[in-house]
Design a protein around this motif. Structure first.
Motif, short mmCIF file in Angstrom:
data_model
loop_
_atom_site.label_atom_id
_atom_site.label_comp_id
_atom_site.label_asym_id
_atom_site.label_seq_id
_atom_site.Cartn_x
_atom_site.Cartn_y
_atom_site.Cartn_z
N TRP A 96 -7.62 27.87 -7.42
CA TRP A 96 -6.96 26.56 -7.51
C TRP A 96 -5.78 26.60 -8.46
O TRP A 96 -4.71 26.05 -8.17
CB TRP A 96 -7.98 25.52 -7.96
CG TRP A 96 -7.45 24.13 -8.08
CD1 TRP A 96 -7.11 23.47 -9.21
CD2 TRP A 96 -7.17 23.23 -7.00
NE1 TRP A 96 -6.65 22.21 -8.93
CE2 TRP A 96 -6.68 22.02 -7.58
CE3 TRP A 96 -7.31 23.30 -5.62
CZ2 TRP A 96 -6.32 20.93 -6.81
CZ3 TRP A 96 -6.95 22.20 -4.85
CH2 TRP A 96 -6.46 21.04 -5.45
N GLY A 100 -1.88 26.16 -7.26
CA GLY A 100 -1.07 25.09 -7.86
C GLY A 100 0.20 25.63 -8.50
O GLY A 100 1.27 25.04 -8.37
N PHE A 144 -2.02 21.11 -1.45
CA PHE A 144 -1.57 22.40 -1.98
C PHE A 144 -1.74 23.55 -1.00
O PHE A 144 -1.46 24.69 -1.34
CB PHE A 144 -2.35 22.71 -3.27
CG PHE A 144 -2.15 21.70 -4.36
CD1 PHE A 144 -1.07 21.80 -5.22
CD2 PHE A 144 -3.02 20.65 -4.51
CE1 PHE A 144 -0.87 20.87 -6.23
CE2 PHE A 144 -2.84 19.71 -5.52
CZ PHE A 144 -1.75 19.82 -6.37
#
Length: 278
Positions: A96, A100, A144
């Protein structure tokens, strides 16, 4: 003013308890991949830059391997059960964080994360180290470029928040009425009759509902050995065949003893990392 000193027996022993737990953790051979990360330490030592760039580049050197093109499998089956969820949470948070950063840098890296035995990592009604990050990916991942697939044989034990965010459902044979009700409540376009028919599905048949199918439909999943000419791992033991044959002998010691000698460890450090991120 007089200060009354507490007896030793009634003092706060939280620090002592913490130290005992830490000592136990450091002595646990099954968790040495966490407490003694020799591979990451060596990578860190080879980076000549100053902090914080040194730590960041070591971090990227380890976790960027998760985002390499192709299929990357992280097998956690050999870890103690209490460590699996924590390890999965660390890996998912790293993915993650990298995704990002890629979006902010103008270089998106779309990825699809598939989580087997998802009810272990995101259970309904109790906390797990991986539950928060899985629910976060399910709710915000689309922004994303992070897709999420969860696989579970126990949908009634899976986080309702996680299940409600799933767009497409692929349900194989399901005989338990509680599981059927859980599936029915989580998908809007499935009729009760279709869910009740899950108990009668054959091997390789599945109910597909959601954006992947214009209408809810029963489909036949490819038989992997016939299509690809190879067997998948993780199957149940063939009890009838094993009971009908003479017992086989095997050296079980390497599968029970988790500690390696220092010499063996040095020879296997890199191969262990390569196998972990196969």
């Amino acid at each position: 003013m007089a200060v009354k000193r507490q007896p030793a027996s009634s003092r706060d022993r939280s620090l002592e308890d913490l130290l005992l737990k830490l000592e136990s953790l450091l002595e646990n051979a099954d968790l040495r991949y966490i407490t003694r990360p020799s591979i990451s330490d060596e990578l860190y030592e080879k980076i000549p830059e100053a902090e914080p760039w040194r730590s960041v580049k070591a971090y990227l050197g380890i976790f960027e391997r998760l985002l390499k093109p192709g299929l990357n499998i992280v097998a956690l089956g050999g870890l103690p059960s209490e460590a699996q969820a924590s390890t999965a949470a660390t890996l998912l948070r790293s993915v993650w964080r990298l995704i990002g950063a890629g979006v902010l840098a103008g270089a998106p890296m779309p990825v699809l994360v598939i989580v087997e035995e998802a009810h272990v990592y995101a259970p309904q009604g109790r906390w797990s180290p991986a539950r928060d990050i899985l629910e976060k990916i399910a709710k915000e991942g689309r922004k994303f470029g992070v897709g999420l697939g969860v696989v579970s044989q126990r949908p009634r034990e899976l986080s309702q928040t996680l299940l409600a965010q799933c767009g497409t459902l692929i349900a194989l044979r399901t005989a338990n009425p509680e599981d059927q009700r859980h599936i029915l409540s989580s998908m809007e376009d499935i009729m009760r009759e279709m869910v009740e028919g899950l108990a009668g599905l054959g091997t390789g048949e599945a109910l597909v509902s959601g954006p992947a199918a214009p209408l809810p439909a029963i489909v036949k999943v490819h038989h992997f050995p016939e299509v690809f000419g190879a067997e998948l791992g993780g199957k149940d033991v063939d009890w009838a065949r094993e009971w009908s044959e003479a017992p086989r002998t095997a050296d079980l010691a390497p599968y029970i003893i988790s500690e390696l000698s220092e010499q063996e460890g040095k020879a296997q450090k890199q191969s262990t990392m390569d196998q972990f991120f196969q």
